[in-house]
Design an enzyme around this catalytic site. Structure first.
Site, PDB file in Angstrom:
ATOM      1  N   GLU A   1      -8.029  -5.177   5.145  1.00 24.77           N
ATOM      2  CA  GLU A   1      -7.871  -4.854   3.718  1.00 24.77           C
ATOM      3  C   GLU A   1      -6.696  -5.614   3.103  1.00 24.77           C
ATOM      4  O   GLU A   1      -6.749  -6.013   1.952  1.00 24.77           O
ATOM      5  CB  GLU A   1      -7.727  -3.342   3.537  1.00 24.77           C
ATOM      6  CG  GLU A   1      -9.073  -2.659   3.733  1.00 24.77           C
ATOM      7  CD  GLU A   1      -8.998  -1.159   3.909  1.00 24.77           C
ATOM      8  OE1 GLU A   1      -9.228  -0.450   2.936  1.00 24.77           O
ATOM      9  OE2 GLU A   1      -8.722  -0.705   5.032  1.00 24.77           O
TER      10      GLU A   1
ATOM     11  N   HIS B   1     -12.918   2.881  -0.089  1.00 28.53           N
ATOM     12  CA  HIS B   1     -12.927   1.812   0.930  1.00 28.53           C
ATOM     13  C   HIS B   1     -13.588   0.542   0.396  1.00 28.53           C
ATOM     14  O   HIS B   1     -14.087  -0.279   1.170  1.00 28.53           O
ATOM     15  CB  HIS B   1     -13.704   2.233   2.203  1.00 28.53           C
ATOM     16  CG  HIS B   1     -13.105   3.355   2.967  1.00 28.53           C
ATOM     17  ND1 HIS B   1     -13.873   4.352   3.531  1.00 28.53           N
ATOM     18  CD2 HIS B   1     -11.820   3.646   3.281  1.00 28.53           C
ATOM     19  CE1 HIS B   1     -13.084   5.215   4.154  1.00 28.53           C
ATOM     20  NE2 HIS B   1     -11.834   4.803   4.018  1.00 28.53           N
TER      21      HIS B   1
ATOM     22  N   ARG C   1      -2.481  -2.109  -3.566  1.00 25.85           N
ATOM     23  CA  ARG C   1      -3.682  -1.288  -3.398  1.00 25.85           C
ATOM     24  C   ARG C   1      -3.562  -0.102  -4.351  1.00 25.85           C
ATOM     25  O   ARG C   1      -2.552   0.603  -4.346  1.00 25.85           O
ATOM     26  CB  ARG C   1      -3.760  -0.780  -1.967  1.00 25.85           C
ATOM     27  CG  ARG C   1      -4.921   0.147  -1.775  1.00 25.85           C
ATOM     28  CD  ARG C   1      -4.868   0.838  -0.453  1.00 25.85           C
ATOM     29  NE  ARG C   1      -6.019   1.702  -0.303  1.00 25.85           N
ATOM     30  CZ  ARG C   1      -5.997   2.867   0.323  1.00 25.85           C
ATOM     31  NH1 ARG C   1      -4.893   3.315   0.862  1.00 25.85           N
ATOM     32  NH2 ARG C   1      -7.092   3.585   0.414  1.00 25.85           N
TER      33      ARG C   1
ATOM     34  N   ASN D   1       0.875  -1.177   0.000  1.00 32.91           N
ATOM     35  CA  ASN D   1       0.000   0.000   0.000  1.00 32.91           C
ATOM     36  C   ASN D   1       0.910   1.224   0.000  1.00 32.91           C
ATOM     37  O   ASN D   1       1.489   1.579   1.028  1.00 32.91           O
ATOM     38  CB  ASN D   1      -0.889  -0.028   1.244  1.00 32.91           C
ATOM     39  CG  ASN D   1      -1.839   1.147   1.300  1.00 32.91           C
ATOM     40  OD1 ASN D   1      -1.788   2.047   0.459  1.00 32.91           O
ATOM     41  ND2 ASN D   1      -2.706   1.156   2.288  1.00 32.91           N
TER      42      ASN D   1
ATOM     43  N   ARG E   1     -11.942  15.579   7.720  1.00 35.20           N
ATOM     44  CA  ARG E   1     -12.702  15.984   6.518  1.00 35.20           C
ATOM     45  C   ARG E   1     -14.128  16.364   6.896  1.00 35.20           C
ATOM     46  O   ARG E   1     -14.747  15.711   7.741  1.00 35.20           O
ATOM     47  CB  ARG E   1     -12.754  14.839   5.507  1.00 35.20           C
ATOM     48  CG  ARG E   1     -11.417  14.461   4.936  1.00 35.20           C
ATOM     49  CD  ARG E   1     -11.583  13.432   3.814  1.00 35.20           C
ATOM     50  NE  ARG E   1     -10.344  12.749   3.553  1.00 35.20           N
ATOM     51  CZ  ARG E   1     -10.195  11.418   3.513  1.00 35.20           C
ATOM     52  NH1 ARG E   1     -11.242  10.622   3.704  1.00 35.20           N
ATOM     53  NH2 ARG E   1      -9.024  10.887   3.276  1.00 35.20           N
TER      54      ARG E   1
END
Ligand code: AMP
Length: 396
Positions: free
Chosen positions: A384, A179, A90, A7, A240
Protein backbone atom coordinates in the site's frame (compact mmCIF):
# COMPACT_ATOMS: atom_id res chain seq x y z
CA UNK A 1 11.67 12.22 -6.28
CA UNK A 2 11.57 11.04 -2.66
CA UNK A 3 8.05 10.62 -1.32
CA UNK A 4 7.26 10.41 2.37
CA UNK A 5 4.28 8.11 2.85
CA UNK A 6 2.33 8.68 6.07
CA UNK A 7 -0.34 6.45 7.59
CA UNK A 8 -1.60 8.22 10.67
CA UNK A 9 -3.73 6.69 13.42
CA UNK A 10 -5.06 8.35 16.56
CA UNK A 11 -1.96 7.47 18.61
CA UNK A 12 0.39 6.05 15.99
CA UNK A 13 2.04 7.05 12.73
CA UNK A 14 3.65 4.69 10.22
CA UNK A 15 5.99 6.12 7.61
CA UNK A 16 8.14 5.13 4.66
CA UNK A 17 10.44 7.27 2.56
CA UNK A 18 10.34 5.93 -1.00
CA UNK A 19 12.45 6.93 -3.97
CA UNK A 20 9.82 7.04 -6.67
CA UNK A 21 12.34 6.56 -9.52
CA UNK A 22 13.80 3.30 -8.22
CA UNK A 23 10.79 2.48 -5.98
CA UNK A 24 13.30 1.61 -3.26
CA UNK A 25 12.32 2.13 0.38
CA UNK A 26 15.03 4.42 1.80
CA UNK A 27 13.81 4.20 5.38
CA UNK A 28 10.73 3.22 7.30
CA UNK A 29 9.38 3.24 10.80
CA UNK A 30 6.66 3.88 13.27
CA UNK A 31 5.77 6.35 16.01
CA UNK A 32 3.66 4.83 18.76
CA UNK A 33 1.97 6.00 21.94
CA UNK A 34 1.58 9.57 20.66
CA UNK A 35 -0.14 11.64 23.35
CA UNK A 36 0.77 9.06 25.99
CA UNK A 37 4.58 9.00 26.16
CA UNK A 38 6.08 8.26 22.73
CA UNK A 39 8.31 5.76 20.95
CA UNK A 40 9.96 6.02 17.53
CA UNK A 41 11.13 2.94 15.67
CA UNK A 42 13.35 3.84 12.72
CA UNK A 43 15.06 1.64 10.17
CA UNK A 44 17.15 2.92 7.25
CA UNK A 45 17.47 0.55 4.24
CA UNK A 46 20.22 -1.96 4.95
CA UNK A 47 20.68 -0.58 8.46
CA UNK A 48 19.82 -1.65 11.96
CA UNK A 49 16.41 -0.99 13.45
CA UNK A 50 16.63 1.61 16.23
CA UNK A 51 14.08 2.38 18.94
CA UNK A 52 13.97 5.76 20.68
CA UNK A 53 11.77 6.63 23.65
CA UNK A 54 10.79 10.26 23.05
CA UNK A 55 8.05 12.46 24.43
CA UNK A 56 5.41 12.92 21.72
CA UNK A 57 2.57 15.01 23.17
CA UNK A 58 1.11 15.48 19.66
CA UNK A 59 1.58 14.27 16.08
CA UNK A 60 3.63 17.40 15.33
CA UNK A 61 6.44 16.23 17.63
CA UNK A 62 6.17 12.73 16.16
CA UNK A 63 6.63 14.02 12.62
CA UNK A 64 9.47 16.30 13.75
CA UNK A 65 11.26 13.21 15.14
CA UNK A 66 10.66 11.35 11.89
CA UNK A 67 12.18 14.25 9.94
CA UNK A 68 15.11 14.43 12.38
CA UNK A 69 15.75 10.69 11.95
CA UNK A 70 15.52 10.88 8.15
CA UNK A 71 17.97 13.81 8.02
CA UNK A 72 20.27 12.67 10.85
CA UNK A 73 23.96 12.86 9.88
CA UNK A 74 24.77 9.30 10.89
CA UNK A 75 21.70 7.17 10.19
CA UNK A 76 19.67 9.55 8.03
CA UNK A 77 18.99 8.85 4.37
CA UNK A 78 18.63 12.42 3.05
CA UNK A 79 20.67 15.57 3.75
CA UNK A 80 17.77 17.92 4.30
CA UNK A 81 14.03 18.32 3.97
CA UNK A 82 14.59 19.69 0.46
CA UNK A 83 15.22 16.12 -0.66
CA UNK A 84 11.66 15.12 0.24
CA UNK A 85 9.64 16.14 -2.79
CA UNK A 86 6.15 15.22 -1.63
CA UNK A 87 4.11 13.60 1.11
CA UNK A 88 1.43 10.97 0.39
CA UNK A 89 -1.16 10.53 3.15
CA UNK A 90 -3.39 7.53 3.56
CA UNK A 91 -6.91 8.80 4.28
CA UNK A 92 -9.47 6.17 5.20
CA UNK A 93 -12.82 7.60 4.14
CA UNK A 94 -13.44 9.82 1.14
CA UNK A 95 -17.23 9.22 1.11
CA UNK A 96 -18.78 9.96 -2.27
CA UNK A 97 -16.66 13.09 -2.62
CA UNK A 98 -13.43 11.39 -3.63
CA UNK A 99 -13.26 8.82 -6.41
CA UNK A 100 -9.55 9.51 -6.87
CA UNK A 101 -6.51 10.68 -4.97
CA UNK A 102 -6.17 14.47 -4.73
CA UNK A 103 -3.59 17.14 -4.03
CA UNK A 104 -4.41 18.43 -0.55
CA UNK A 105 -5.80 21.98 -0.36
CA UNK A 106 -7.88 23.78 2.25
CA UNK A 107 -11.03 22.73 0.34
CA UNK A 108 -9.93 19.10 0.32
CA UNK A 109 -9.35 19.17 4.06
CA UNK A 110 -12.83 20.61 4.54
CA UNK A 111 -14.35 17.89 2.36
CA UNK A 112 -12.44 15.18 4.27
CA UNK A 113 -13.69 16.67 7.54
CA UNK A 114 -17.24 16.35 6.20
CA UNK A 115 -16.60 12.59 5.89
CA UNK A 116 -15.54 12.33 9.57
CA UNK A 117 -18.96 10.99 10.55
CA UNK A 118 -18.38 7.98 8.31
CA UNK A 119 -15.02 7.09 9.90
CA UNK A 120 -14.91 8.82 13.29
CA UNK A 121 -11.85 6.93 14.50
CA UNK A 122 -9.75 7.26 11.36
CA UNK A 123 -10.44 10.43 9.38
CA UNK A 124 -9.75 12.93 12.20
CA UNK A 125 -6.43 11.16 12.89
CA UNK A 126 -5.54 11.23 9.18
CA UNK A 127 -6.21 14.98 9.10
CA UNK A 128 -4.09 15.58 12.19
CA UNK A 129 -1.22 13.91 10.30
CA UNK A 130 -1.81 16.17 7.31
CA UNK A 131 -1.82 19.32 9.43
CA UNK A 132 1.26 18.31 11.41
CA UNK A 133 3.15 17.78 8.12
CA UNK A 134 1.90 21.11 6.76
CA UNK A 135 3.26 22.87 9.83
CA UNK A 136 6.72 21.35 9.48
CA UNK A 137 6.95 21.14 5.68
CA UNK A 138 4.91 24.14 4.49
CA UNK A 139 6.34 24.12 0.97
CA UNK A 140 6.06 20.41 0.26
CA UNK A 141 3.07 19.28 -1.81
CA UNK A 142 0.83 16.68 -0.18
CA UNK A 143 -1.56 14.16 -1.66
CA UNK A 144 -4.46 12.29 -0.03
CA UNK A 145 -4.95 8.68 -1.13
CA UNK A 146 -8.30 7.26 0.01
CA UNK A 147 -9.10 3.67 1.04
CA UNK A 148 -12.58 4.09 -0.38
CA UNK A 149 -11.78 5.80 -3.72
CA UNK A 150 -11.15 2.70 -5.85
CA UNK A 151 -14.62 1.34 -5.02
CA UNK A 152 -16.46 4.50 -6.10
CA UNK A 153 -17.00 2.79 -9.49
CA UNK A 154 -19.43 0.32 -7.87
CA UNK A 155 -22.87 0.52 -9.47
CA UNK A 156 -25.92 1.48 -7.40
CA UNK A 157 -27.17 -2.10 -7.29
CA UNK A 158 -23.94 -3.05 -5.47
CA UNK A 159 -23.71 -0.14 -3.07
CA UNK A 160 -27.33 0.40 -1.99
CA UNK A 161 -28.59 -1.32 1.16
CA UNK A 162 -32.13 -2.61 1.45
CA UNK A 163 -32.98 0.27 3.78
CA UNK A 164 -35.25 3.32 3.44
CA UNK A 165 -33.90 5.42 0.56
CA UNK A 166 -34.10 8.52 2.75
CA UNK A 167 -31.14 7.21 4.83
CA UNK A 168 -29.05 7.36 1.70
CA UNK A 169 -30.36 10.80 0.79
CA UNK A 170 -30.01 12.26 4.27
CA UNK A 171 -26.94 10.48 5.66
CA UNK A 172 -25.24 8.83 2.66
CA UNK A 173 -25.79 5.41 4.20
CA UNK A 174 -24.50 3.07 1.48
CA UNK A 175 -21.70 0.61 0.90
CA UNK A 176 -18.28 2.23 0.31
CA UNK A 177 -15.70 -0.53 0.69
CA UNK A 178 -12.14 -0.21 2.01
CA UNK A 179 -8.60 -1.49 1.26
CA UNK A 180 -9.07 0.22 -2.12
CA UNK A 181 -5.37 1.05 -2.52
CA UNK A 182 -4.53 -2.61 -2.06
CA UNK A 183 -7.32 -3.95 -4.30
CA UNK A 184 -6.26 -1.55 -7.05
CA UNK A 185 -2.51 -2.28 -6.74
CA UNK A 186 -2.94 -6.04 -6.57
CA UNK A 187 -5.53 -6.36 -9.38
CA UNK A 188 -3.32 -4.27 -11.70
CA UNK A 189 -0.30 -6.40 -10.93
CA UNK A 190 -2.34 -9.59 -11.46
CA UNK A 191 -3.23 -8.47 -14.99
CA UNK A 192 0.47 -7.83 -15.69
CA UNK A 193 1.40 -11.27 -14.39
CA UNK A 194 -1.37 -12.90 -16.44
CA UNK A 195 -0.20 -10.93 -19.49
CA UNK A 196 -3.65 -9.52 -20.23
CA UNK A 197 -4.81 -5.87 -20.56
CA UNK A 198 -6.11 -4.59 -17.20
CA UNK A 199 -9.22 -3.17 -18.86
CA UNK A 200 -10.17 -6.51 -20.39
CA UNK A 201 -10.01 -8.95 -17.50
CA UNK A 202 -12.11 -10.15 -14.57
CA UNK A 203 -10.26 -10.32 -11.27
CA UNK A 204 -11.32 -11.22 -7.74
CA UNK A 205 -8.96 -9.96 -5.05
CA UNK A 206 -8.99 -11.63 -1.62
CA UNK A 207 -7.26 -9.15 0.69
CA UNK A 208 -6.99 -11.34 3.77
CA UNK A 209 -5.31 -9.57 6.66
CA UNK A 210 -6.43 -8.83 10.18
CA UNK A 211 -9.04 -6.74 8.38
CA UNK A 212 -10.18 -8.64 5.30
CA UNK A 213 -12.19 -7.91 2.18
CA UNK A 214 -12.88 -9.37 -1.26
CA UNK A 215 -13.40 -7.26 -4.38
CA UNK A 216 -14.68 -7.87 -7.89
CA UNK A 217 -12.63 -5.91 -10.43
CA UNK A 218 -14.21 -5.93 -13.87
CA UNK A 219 -12.10 -4.45 -16.68
CA UNK A 220 -10.02 -2.44 -14.22
CA UNK A 221 -12.96 -1.10 -12.20
CA UNK A 222 -14.22 -2.22 -8.80
CA UNK A 223 -17.83 -3.38 -9.24
CA UNK A 224 -18.35 -4.88 -5.80
CA UNK A 225 -16.54 -5.36 -2.51
CA UNK A 226 -17.39 -7.04 0.75
CA UNK A 227 -16.90 -4.18 3.24
CA UNK A 228 -19.71 -1.65 3.51
CA UNK A 229 -20.46 1.67 5.18
CA UNK A 230 -17.76 0.62 7.64
CA UNK A 231 -15.10 -2.11 7.58
CA UNK A 232 -17.33 -4.35 9.74
CA UNK A 233 -19.30 -5.91 6.88
CA UNK A 234 -18.34 -8.95 4.83
CA UNK A 235 -15.80 -11.60 5.72
CA UNK A 236 -15.19 -13.04 9.16
CA UNK A 237 -12.01 -11.17 10.16
CA UNK A 238 -9.42 -11.21 12.95
CA UNK A 239 -11.77 -9.75 15.56
CA UNK A 240 -14.66 -8.40 13.42
CA UNK A 241 -17.78 -10.45 12.87
CA UNK A 242 -18.42 -9.60 9.22
CA UNK A 243 -21.97 -10.28 7.95
CA UNK A 244 -24.48 -11.33 10.61
CA UNK A 245 -28.25 -11.29 10.95
CA UNK A 246 -28.87 -7.70 12.18
CA UNK A 247 -31.59 -8.98 14.51
CA UNK A 248 -28.86 -10.67 16.57
CA UNK A 249 -28.06 -7.22 17.94
CA UNK A 250 -31.41 -6.87 19.68
CA UNK A 251 -31.32 -10.48 20.85
CA UNK A 252 -27.84 -10.24 22.40
CA UNK A 253 -28.41 -6.72 23.74
CA UNK A 254 -31.31 -8.07 25.82
CA UNK A 255 -29.56 -11.27 26.91
CA UNK A 256 -26.26 -9.62 27.85
CA UNK A 257 -27.66 -6.24 28.88
CA UNK A 258 -25.50 -4.36 26.38
CA UNK A 259 -25.99 -0.89 24.92
CA UNK A 260 -24.98 0.07 21.36
CA UNK A 261 -21.42 0.85 22.40
CA UNK A 262 -21.09 -2.52 24.11
CA UNK A 263 -22.52 -4.31 21.08
CA UNK A 264 -20.17 -2.51 18.68
CA UNK A 265 -17.23 -3.46 20.85
CA UNK A 266 -18.27 -7.12 20.67
CA UNK A 267 -18.71 -6.98 16.88
CA UNK A 268 -15.44 -5.12 16.22
CA UNK A 269 -13.07 -6.42 18.88
CA UNK A 270 -14.35 -9.68 20.31
CA UNK A 271 -15.76 -11.54 17.31
CA UNK A 272 -14.25 -12.92 14.09
CA UNK A 273 -11.82 -15.83 14.33
CA UNK A 274 -10.79 -14.55 17.77
CA UNK A 275 -14.32 -14.91 19.11
CA UNK A 276 -15.06 -18.09 17.19
CA UNK A 277 -11.91 -19.77 18.51
CA UNK A 278 -13.05 -19.00 22.04
CA UNK A 279 -10.37 -16.39 22.47
CA UNK A 280 -7.40 -18.49 21.28
CA UNK A 281 -6.14 -15.69 19.02
CA UNK A 282 -6.91 -13.44 16.07
CA UNK A 283 -3.54 -14.40 14.58
CA UNK A 284 -3.51 -17.25 12.07
CA UNK A 285 -0.13 -18.51 13.30
CA UNK A 286 -1.69 -19.26 16.69
CA UNK A 287 -4.94 -20.51 15.19
CA UNK A 288 -3.34 -23.02 12.80
CA UNK A 289 -1.12 -24.27 15.66
CA UNK A 290 -4.14 -24.69 17.97
CA UNK A 291 -6.14 -26.38 15.20
CA UNK A 292 -3.25 -28.78 14.52
CA UNK A 293 -3.28 -29.69 18.23
CA UNK A 294 -6.93 -30.67 17.81
CA UNK A 295 -8.57 -27.65 19.48
CA UNK A 296 -12.09 -27.72 18.04
CA UNK A 297 -12.98 -23.97 18.30
CA UNK A 298 -9.77 -23.04 16.42
CA UNK A 299 -10.60 -25.62 13.75
CA UNK A 300 -14.10 -24.21 13.40
CA UNK A 301 -12.72 -20.64 13.17
CA UNK A 302 -10.45 -21.63 10.26
CA UNK A 303 -13.27 -23.46 8.50
CA UNK A 304 -15.71 -20.57 8.85
CA UNK A 305 -13.08 -18.10 7.63
CA UNK A 306 -12.27 -20.03 4.44
CA UNK A 307 -15.92 -20.90 3.75
CA UNK A 308 -16.95 -17.24 3.92
CA UNK A 309 -14.11 -16.23 1.55
CA UNK A 310 -15.14 -18.95 -0.92
CA UNK A 311 -18.78 -17.83 -0.80
CA UNK A 312 -17.79 -14.25 -1.65
CA UNK A 313 -15.61 -15.43 -4.53
CA UNK A 314 -18.58 -17.45 -5.80
CA UNK A 315 -20.87 -14.44 -5.51
CA UNK A 316 -18.44 -12.15 -7.33
CA UNK A 317 -17.96 -14.70 -10.09
CA UNK A 318 -21.72 -14.39 -10.63
CA UNK A 319 -21.54 -10.58 -10.37
CA UNK A 320 -19.00 -10.48 -13.23
CA UNK A 321 -20.43 -13.44 -15.15
CA UNK A 322 -17.08 -15.20 -14.83
CA UNK A 323 -13.60 -14.74 -13.46
CA UNK A 324 -10.13 -14.87 -15.07
CA UNK A 325 -7.87 -14.25 -12.06
CA UNK A 326 -8.23 -14.86 -8.34
CA UNK A 327 -5.60 -13.19 -6.20
CA UNK A 328 -4.63 -13.75 -2.57
CA UNK A 329 -2.92 -10.92 -0.72
CA UNK A 330 -2.18 -9.41 2.75
CA UNK A 331 -0.88 -11.25 5.83
CA UNK A 332 -3.15 -14.30 5.65
CA UNK A 333 -3.60 -14.37 1.86
CA UNK A 334 0.16 -14.25 1.32
CA UNK A 335 1.21 -16.63 4.09
CA UNK A 336 -1.42 -19.14 5.10
CA UNK A 337 -1.19 -22.12 2.74
CA UNK A 338 -4.11 -23.93 4.35
CA UNK A 339 -6.55 -21.02 3.80
CA UNK A 340 -5.70 -20.75 0.08
CA UNK A 341 -5.98 -24.52 -0.33
CA UNK A 342 -9.34 -24.65 1.43
CA UNK A 343 -10.81 -21.69 -0.49
CA UNK A 344 -9.69 -23.15 -3.83
CA UNK A 345 -11.17 -26.53 -2.95
CA UNK A 346 -14.64 -24.96 -2.82
CA UNK A 347 -13.97 -23.36 -6.20
CA UNK A 348 -13.17 -26.57 -8.03
CA UNK A 349 -16.46 -26.14 -9.94
CA UNK A 350 -14.84 -23.20 -11.75
CA UNK A 351 -12.23 -25.54 -13.19
CA UNK A 352 -9.58 -24.34 -10.74
CA UNK A 353 -6.61 -26.63 -10.19
CA UNK A 354 -3.90 -25.76 -7.69
CA UNK A 355 -0.26 -26.80 -7.87
CA UNK A 356 0.41 -27.82 -4.25
CA UNK A 357 4.13 -27.11 -4.46
CA UNK A 358 3.52 -23.59 -5.70
CA UNK A 359 0.82 -23.07 -3.08
CA UNK A 360 3.38 -23.94 -0.38
CA UNK A 361 5.25 -20.71 -1.24
CA UNK A 362 4.65 -17.82 1.18
CA UNK A 363 4.84 -14.09 0.74
CA UNK A 364 6.07 -14.11 -2.86
CA UNK A 365 4.54 -13.24 -6.18
CA UNK A 366 3.62 -16.62 -7.70
CA UNK A 367 0.92 -18.26 -9.83
CA UNK A 368 -0.33 -21.17 -7.71
CA UNK A 369 -2.75 -22.68 -10.25
CA UNK A 370 -1.63 -25.32 -12.77
CA UNK A 371 -1.22 -24.38 -16.46
CA UNK A 372 -4.47 -26.29 -17.19
CA UNK A 373 -6.51 -24.45 -14.56
CA UNK A 374 -9.45 -22.54 -16.11
CA UNK A 375 -8.82 -19.60 -13.75
CA UNK A 376 -5.38 -18.21 -12.84
CA UNK A 377 -4.91 -18.17 -9.09
CA UNK A 378 -2.00 -16.21 -7.68
CA UNK A 379 -0.35 -14.69 -4.65
CA UNK A 380 0.50 -11.02 -5.12
CA UNK A 381 2.00 -9.35 -2.04
CA UNK A 382 0.30 -6.04 -1.46
CA UNK A 383 2.29 -2.84 -1.01
CA UNK A 384 0.00 0.00 0.00
CA UNK A 385 2.90 2.40 0.72
CA UNK A 386 4.34 1.97 -2.77
CA UNK A 387 0.87 2.41 -4.25
CA UNK A 388 0.46 5.67 -2.29
CA UNK A 389 3.90 6.88 -3.45
CA UNK A 390 3.00 6.09 -7.08
CA UNK A 391 -0.34 7.91 -6.80
CA UNK A 392 1.38 10.90 -5.21
CA UNK A 393 3.95 11.21 -8.00
CA UNK A 394 1.33 10.62 -10.71
CA UNK A 395 -0.76 13.52 -9.36
CA UNK A 396 2.10 15.94 -8.95
P1 AMP B 1 -2.15 -7.83 7.85
O1 AMP B 1 -3.33 -7.18 8.50
O2 AMP B 1 -2.20 -7.85 6.38
O3 AMP B 1 -0.83 -7.30 8.39
O4 AMP B 1 -2.19 -9.37 8.30
C1 AMP B 1 -2.01 -9.73 9.63
C2 AMP B 1 -2.41 -11.17 9.85
O5 AMP B 1 -1.77 -12.02 8.87
C3 AMP B 1 -1.92 -11.71 11.19
O6 AMP B 1 -2.86 -11.46 12.19
C4 AMP B 1 -1.81 -13.18 10.91
O7 AMP B 1 -3.08 -13.76 11.11
C5 AMP B 1 -1.46 -13.28 9.46
N1 AMP B 1 -0.04 -13.57 9.19
C6 AMP B 1 0.95 -12.69 8.94
N2 AMP B 1 2.12 -13.32 8.72
C7 AMP B 1 1.86 -14.64 8.83
C8 AMP B 1 2.66 -15.84 8.71
N3 AMP B 1 3.95 -15.80 8.42
N4 AMP B 1 2.02 -17.01 8.90
C9 AMP B 1 0.71 -17.07 9.19
N5 AMP B 1 -0.08 -15.98 9.31
C10 AMP B 1 0.47 -14.79 9.14
Amino acid sequence: MNVLVINCGSSSLKFQLINSDTEAVLAKGLCERIGIDGRLTYQPAGGEKEVFEKAMPTHTEAIQFVIDALTNEKTGVVKSLDEIGAVGHRVVHGGEKFAQSVVITEEVKKAVTECNDLAPLHNPANLIGVEACEKLMPNTPMVAVFDTAFHQTMPEKAYMYGLPYSYYEKYKVRRYGFHGTSHSFVSKRAAEIAGVPYDQTKTIVCHLGNGASVSAVLNGKSVDTSMGLTPLEGLVMGTRSGDIDPAILEFIAKKENLDIEGLMKVLNKESGVYGLSNGVSSDFRDLTAAAAEGQKPAQIALEVFAYRVAKYVGAYTAAMNGVDNIVFTAGIGENVVQVREEVCRYLGFLGIEIDNEKNAIRGEEVVISTPDSKVKVMIVPTNEELAIARETVALL
